[in-house]
Scaffold this active site. Structure first.
Site: not given
Length: 156
Positions: A118-121
């Site tokens: 889950v690409p919170c970056h």
């Protein structure tokens, strides 16, 4: 709940999950990799390794993170950000239908239990600054550089 720890270019990744899906992936600085990866986590480990090798841009995993309904809505929205792209906290708040929820969106982003998958970056400040990453800004920069379609060339 099964667990596995594997070495990555950014430290050790700790996976947890069961037959209902992957509950978490977190990065830890110090850990001992496990020799045996439980069957329920093997695909997640395999796909994360493919990501680091540059062969995977999306993940195909059953996810089962723990969180509030609002947090889960934010995490679902994060999944819509394509590989190599970024969004601001403000853009994400607008996407979720409430520009005033920017602080709540940022807080939910910070509680994301599924590192990289889950690409919170991919969330940055409105001015383009790298801000707010639980794994450390050095990791966020590495991940965004890794996903960038334009690779920095060395002069030497």
């Amino acid at each position: 709940m099964e667990t596995a720890v594997v070495k990555t270019p950014l430290g050790y990744a700790r996976f947890t999950g069961d037959e209902n899906g992957l509950a978490s992936i977190s990065v830890v600085d110090k850990a001992m990799p496990e020799d045996i990866i439980p069957e329920v986590l093997q695909d997640a480990v395999y796909q994360l390794n493919e990501y680091f090798e540059g062969h995977r841009k999306t993940f195909d995993l059953t996810l089962n993170p723990k969180g509030t309904d609002f947090q889960k809505r934010v995490w679902e929205a994060l999944l819509e950000i394509p590989y190599g792209k970024t969004r601001s906290y403000l853009e994400l708040s607008k996407q979720l239908g409430d520009v005033k929820a920017i602080r709540a969106v940022a807080a939910a982003n910070g509680k994301n239990p599924l590192w990289i998958v889950v690409p919170c970056h991919r969330i940055i400040g409105s001015n383009g600054d790298l801000i707010g990453y639980a794994g450390g800004l050095h990791r966020k920069k590495w991940l965004l550089d890794h996903e960038s379609p334009v690779k920095q060339q060395s002069l030497f």
